[in-house]
Design a protein around this motif. Structure first.
Motif, PDB file in Angstrom:
ATOM      1  N   THR A  65     -34.037 -10.369 -68.620  1.00 58.69           N
ATOM      2  CA  THR A  65     -34.777 -10.123 -67.383  1.00 58.69           C
ATOM      3  C   THR A  65     -34.935 -11.412 -66.604  1.00 58.69           C
ATOM      4  O   THR A  65     -35.024 -12.491 -67.194  1.00 58.69           O
ATOM      5  CB  THR A  65     -36.181  -9.543 -67.649  1.00 58.69           C
ATOM      6  OG1 THR A  65     -36.817  -9.283 -66.386  1.00 58.69           O
ATOM      7  CG2 THR A  65     -37.071 -10.493 -68.426  1.00 58.69           C
ATOM      8  N   TRP A  67     -37.524 -13.427 -64.798  1.00 62.88           N
ATOM      9  CA  TRP A  67     -38.978 -13.468 -64.998  1.00 62.88           C
ATOM     10  C   TRP A  67     -39.556 -14.247 -63.840  1.00 62.88           C
ATOM     11  O   TRP A  67     -39.184 -15.402 -63.625  1.00 62.88           O
ATOM     12  CB  TRP A  67     -39.218 -14.157 -66.339  1.00 62.88           C
ATOM     13  CG  TRP A  67     -40.627 -14.291 -66.801  1.00 62.88           C
ATOM     14  CD1 TRP A  67     -41.382 -13.333 -67.402  1.00 62.88           C
ATOM     15  CD2 TRP A  67     -41.436 -15.471 -66.763  1.00 62.88           C
ATOM     16  NE1 TRP A  67     -42.618 -13.844 -67.734  1.00 62.88           N
ATOM     17  CE2 TRP A  67     -42.678 -15.156 -67.349  1.00 62.88           C
ATOM     18  CE3 TRP A  67     -41.250 -16.774 -66.279  1.00 62.88           C
ATOM     19  CZ2 TRP A  67     -43.714 -16.075 -67.476  1.00 62.88           C
ATOM     20  CZ3 TRP A  67     -42.271 -17.690 -66.406  1.00 62.88           C
ATOM     21  CH2 TRP A  67     -43.493 -17.335 -67.003  1.00 62.88           C
ATOM     22  N   THR A  75     -47.033 -12.091 -63.872  1.00 56.49           N
ATOM     23  CA  THR A  75     -45.584 -12.264 -63.779  1.00 56.49           C
ATOM     24  C   THR A  75     -44.908 -10.898 -63.790  1.00 56.49           C
ATOM     25  O   THR A  75     -45.491  -9.900 -64.204  1.00 56.49           O
ATOM     26  CB  THR A  75     -45.063 -13.090 -64.961  1.00 56.49           C
ATOM     27  OG1 THR A  75     -45.551 -12.489 -66.160  1.00 56.49           O
ATOM     28  CG2 THR A  75     -45.530 -14.511 -64.872  1.00 56.49           C
ATOM     29  N   GLU A  77     -41.197  -8.603 -64.493  1.00 54.59           N
ATOM     30  CA  GLU A  77     -39.922  -8.567 -65.201  1.00 54.59           C
ATOM     31  C   GLU A  77     -39.285  -7.194 -65.033  1.00 54.59           C
ATOM     32  O   GLU A  77     -39.966  -6.188 -64.968  1.00 54.59           O
ATOM     33  CB  GLU A  77     -40.109  -8.891 -66.694  1.00 54.59           C
ATOM     34  CG  GLU A  77     -41.528  -8.739 -67.197  1.00 54.59           C
ATOM     35  CD  GLU A  77     -41.767  -9.288 -68.595  1.00 54.59           C
ATOM     36  OE1 GLU A  77     -41.361  -8.594 -69.533  1.00 54.59           O
ATOM     37  OE2 GLU A  77     -42.367 -10.362 -68.727  1.00 54.59           O
ATOM     38  N   HIS A  79     -36.358  -5.323 -67.087  1.00 52.18           N
ATOM     39  CA  HIS A  79     -35.444  -5.520 -68.213  1.00 52.18           C
ATOM     40  C   HIS A  79     -34.124  -4.787 -68.015  1.00 52.18           C
ATOM     41  O   HIS A  79     -34.105  -3.638 -67.600  1.00 52.18           O
ATOM     42  CB  HIS A  79     -36.097  -4.996 -69.500  1.00 52.18           C
ATOM     43  CG  HIS A  79     -37.347  -5.744 -69.858  1.00 52.18           C
ATOM     44  ND1 HIS A  79     -37.934  -5.661 -71.086  1.00 52.18           N
ATOM     45  CD2 HIS A  79     -38.119  -6.600 -69.139  1.00 52.18           C
ATOM     46  CE1 HIS A  79     -39.014  -6.420 -71.107  1.00 52.18           C
ATOM     47  NE2 HIS A  79     -39.148  -6.990 -69.930  1.00 52.18           N
ATOM     48  N   CYS A 141     -35.705 -14.001 -71.249  1.00 57.31           N
ATOM     49  CA  CYS A 141     -36.378 -14.150 -69.954  1.00 57.31           C
ATOM     50  C   CYS A 141     -35.855 -15.383 -69.227  1.00 57.31           C
ATOM     51  O   CYS A 141     -35.875 -16.482 -69.775  1.00 57.31           O
ATOM     52  CB  CYS A 141     -37.889 -14.280 -70.143  1.00 57.31           C
ATOM     53  SG  CYS A 141     -38.636 -12.862 -70.936  1.00 57.31           S
TER      54      CYS A 141
END
Ligand code: ADP
Ligand code: MG
Length: 696
Positions: A65, A67, A75, A77, A79, A141
């Motif tokens: 991901t 990030w 935060t 993300e 995926h 990440c």
């Protein structure tokens, strides 16, 4: 258990891993991009991506991901798995250079403050090559910056990186004037001390206010609060110890140098501090730390509260932003030097920070503004809403001596000559401390103490870096033209201190006298978020950020909108939660208890016992408070409705602060009284006492 050395950074694609897994050429190309910001060729990116994927898969990762730090405060993300069809119904694991360096998340669901029209929903995430990739939840990440289709920043990382570049550029100019040509890069560094509360998760789950808003909206004072200061640095309870141990290990795996941990002033309150590092990495790490605190807590049957003021009447939680500036040659520019020449350089950087804090005090205040932090600032537990600086007696005396052309007489009473080339030699002042100052010099760094516990450190450091960069720019412009460097330097230090010393205050910032004194000095006192935020879009602010390429005017305005909206939404949700709790839990509890009391009265009467003074009196009290409760509830509902009529965001925020918030406080007062009257078995919410003393 593995040794700490093996554990540390084991989930990070760090320098050691890169060196081991990349060819020399690729490694060098990557390092060059990292240190000099040069373009990364796609073929290099492809090789790096593949190595990263292999490494991550070996560690059990299945997804990757980008990030990033959108303006939501947390935060984000998205995926994606590494799998790619390989024919025959088989799959292979793939990760390309293109996927590594750039992503295209749909930006329309993130706050943009009107920057991006909805038809232009596309946003880009771009790899921040200076912050290592890491594995979290079986996902690789990639730390990234997030911007709109037209390049405007939609996140906190982009302006932070720009501000770091600004201070680098201007500080280098100043260093060159001192004949320093060895330094290639100047970096702002940060060590954030993070406060938090831990309570039992079962109790947390019974408090809709904590679940939806992060703070208790009701709660009578506990019999014991923090009166004895017996929690501060107290020994750790076994459950807390187990939590902290696992947290340390999780953080170490992510390459986060978690260093100190201890109990804080309030019961159930704790603190964690890492070893400081480069500001953007420290910011990434602090976000990860907060996230990890929450998830490790859950594993221990605990809930970690990061709100600035989860409990009324006991201290809230802050974050101390320890900040300094250092060179790639390993010199901290805020460290008093060993030679007179070094001291002159130190003093110049010191007065630069003094001037920056004075000139841009309103902006620093903005950087600590939020609905949650309004509960702390000025409440005798955190610095007031007035920005001032603590320098300590010794440093202040030195600057005062310079200002008045006097010899500085140090502690040992040896007079020290103050000239141009011979500035006083003085030891760093680490003895006196002032915990009430919002911005304190602590020997070789400044500690900005106004941040709320759940703040990203990006905001305050964007402002700090840019403000200091601006002053350094002015200094460099002035001194580069000078033909008498030493005497012009001395004059500059002297004049700067004279003009800006009003911002220096070594006394008690919590005292009422200081508020009066600060007003006399002409310092800003922006009491609430609504008072502070307009400063973000003032002419001075627009000019500052534009001059250093940190925020364009449109970006500033978008952030202003986002922050104001955030303020309104926070109070709106709190008000709705209160209404919901009162109607759904508190009123029914009062009714139940009133039922109990009437039943007892009835039974007594049936037994011929007519003395039921206690029950009757209690019933009377509760009935009176209940009717008051209904009135206050109606007032709050009406205020909420009216808030929707306000078209302009500033007016709306003002309305939330003055009307909605006031109505909430009045409602709370009644509920808290009811809590002390209604039998515990009927009261639906765990009490303050139970929550604060729940973890053993
Ligand atoms: P306290 O302020 O509670 O005494 P410390 O002095 O140990 O705590 O420092 C608190 C934080 O400041 C830590 O995160 C530490 O790494 C950081 N720190 C120490 N020196 C510097 C520095 N020169 N620049 C930035 N942060 C620093
Ligand atoms: Mg500290």
């Amino acid at each position: 258990m593995k040794g700490i050395a093996d554990l540390f950074g084991s989930l990070v694609f760090n320098d050691e891993v890169m060196r081991a897994r990349l060819t020399d050429d690729v490694y060098k190309a990557l390092k060059k991009t990292m240190s000099q910001g040069t373009h990364l060729e796609l073929d290099v990116a492809n090789v790096v991506a593949n190595a990263m994927k292999d490494w991550a898969v070996e560690k059990g990762a299945t997804h990757f991901t980008h990030w990033f730090h959108p303006m939501t405060g947390i935060t984000a993300e998205k995926h994606e798995s590494f799998i790619s069809p390989a024919g025959d119904g088989k799959i292979i694991m793939k990760f390309s250079g293109k996927e590594l360096v750039r992503g295209e998340p749909d930006a329309s669901s993130f706050p943009s403050g009107g920057l991006r029209a909805t038809f232009e929903a596309r946003g880009y995430t771009v790899w921040d090559i200076t912050s290592y990739a890491f594995i979290k939840d079986a996902t690789l990440c990639i730390p990234t910056a997030f911007c709109s289709y037209s390049g405007e920043s939609l996140d906190k990382k982009t302006p932070l990186l720009r501000s770091m570049e600004a201070i680098n550029k201007q500080a280098l100019r100043v260093l060159r004037l001192f004949g320093n040509s060895a330094v290639k890069q100047v970096t702002s560094v940060v060590g954030p001390e993070q406060e938090y509360f831990l309570i039992d998760n079962e109790m947390f789950q019974k408090r809709p206010d904590l679940i939806y808003t992060g703070r208790t909206l009701f709660g009578a004072r506990p019999p014991k609060g923090q009166e004895f200061d017996d929690h501060y640095f107290g020994s750790l309870k076994p459950r807390v110890f187990a939590f902290m141990k696992e947290l340390d290990e999780e953080l170490w795996k992510l390459g986060i140098c978690a260093k100190t941990k201890h109990n804080e002033v309030a019961p159930a309150q704790h603190e964690l501090a890492p070893i400081y590092g480069t500001t953007n990495i420290a910011t990434d790490h602090n976000q990860l730390t907060m996230e990890m605190m929450k998830s490790v807590a859950t594993r221990h049957g605990l809930a970690c509260l990061l709100h600035e003021k989860p409990f009324a009447g006991v201290n809230g939680s802050g974050k101390h932003n320890n900040w300094s500036v250092s060179t790639d040659t390993g010199v901290n520019l805020l460290e008093p030097g060993r030679t007179p020449q070094d001291d002159a350089q130190f003093l110049l950087f010191l007065v630069a920070v003094i001037k920056a804090v004075d000139d841009y005090q309103e902006l620093l205040r903005v950087s600590a503004a939020s609905a949650g932090n309004d509960h702390r600032l000025g409440a005798n537990e955190a610095p007031p809403a007035i920005i001032s600086m603590f320098l300590g007696d010794e440093l202040t005396e030195i600057l005062e001596a310079i200002e008045s052309d006097q010899d500085y007489v140090g502690k040992e009473k040896h007079p020290m000559a103050i000239g141009v080339t011979v500035l006083p030699h003085f030891p760093k002042d680490s003895t006196d401390r002032n915990r009430t100052s919002p911005f304190a010099f602590t020997g070789n760094k400044f500690e900005f103490r106004m941040l709320g516990s759940n703040f990203s450190t990006a905001g305050p450091n964007i402002i700090l870096n840019t403000a200091v960069a601006e002053v350094l720019r002015q200094f460099a412009d002035h001194l580069e033209k000078s033909s008498e460097f030493n005497s012009d330097l001395a004059t500059l230090i002297k004049d700067t201190f004279r003009k800006h010393k009003r911002i220096v205050f070594n006394g008690n910032n919590y005292s009422d006298e200081w508020v009066i004194e600060a007003e006399k000095r002409g310092l800003a006192n922006l009491r609430t978020t609504v008072d502070a935020l307009p400063e973000f879009v003032s002419k001075k602010s627009v000019e500052l950020f534009a001059a250093h390429g940190v925020f364009a005017k449109s970006e500033l305005h978008s952030r202003y909108e986002i922050l104001m909206e955030g303020y309104c939404k926070t109070i709106h949700i709190e008000a709705l939660t209160m209404i919901d709790m009162v109607k759904g839990e508190i009123i029914p509890a009062c009714i139940d208890y009133q039922g109990d009391l009437s039943k007892v009265m009835k039974q007594k009467k049936e037994c011929g016992e007519f003395e039921s003074m206690l029950e009757e009196e209690l019933l009377g009290h509760i009935a009176k408070l209940s009717s008051c409760l209904l009135k206050k509830l109606t007032t709050l509902e009406a205020a909420l409705l009216e808030s929707q009529d306000k078209q302009e965001i500033f007016a709306q925020a003002g309305f939330y602060r003055d009307r909605v918030f006031t109505a909430m406080a009045e409602l709370r007062l009644i509920v808290d009284q009811l809590e002390t009257l209604v039998a515990k078995k009927h009261w639906p919410l765990p009490s303050y006492a139970r929550m604060l003393y729940s973890v053993v």
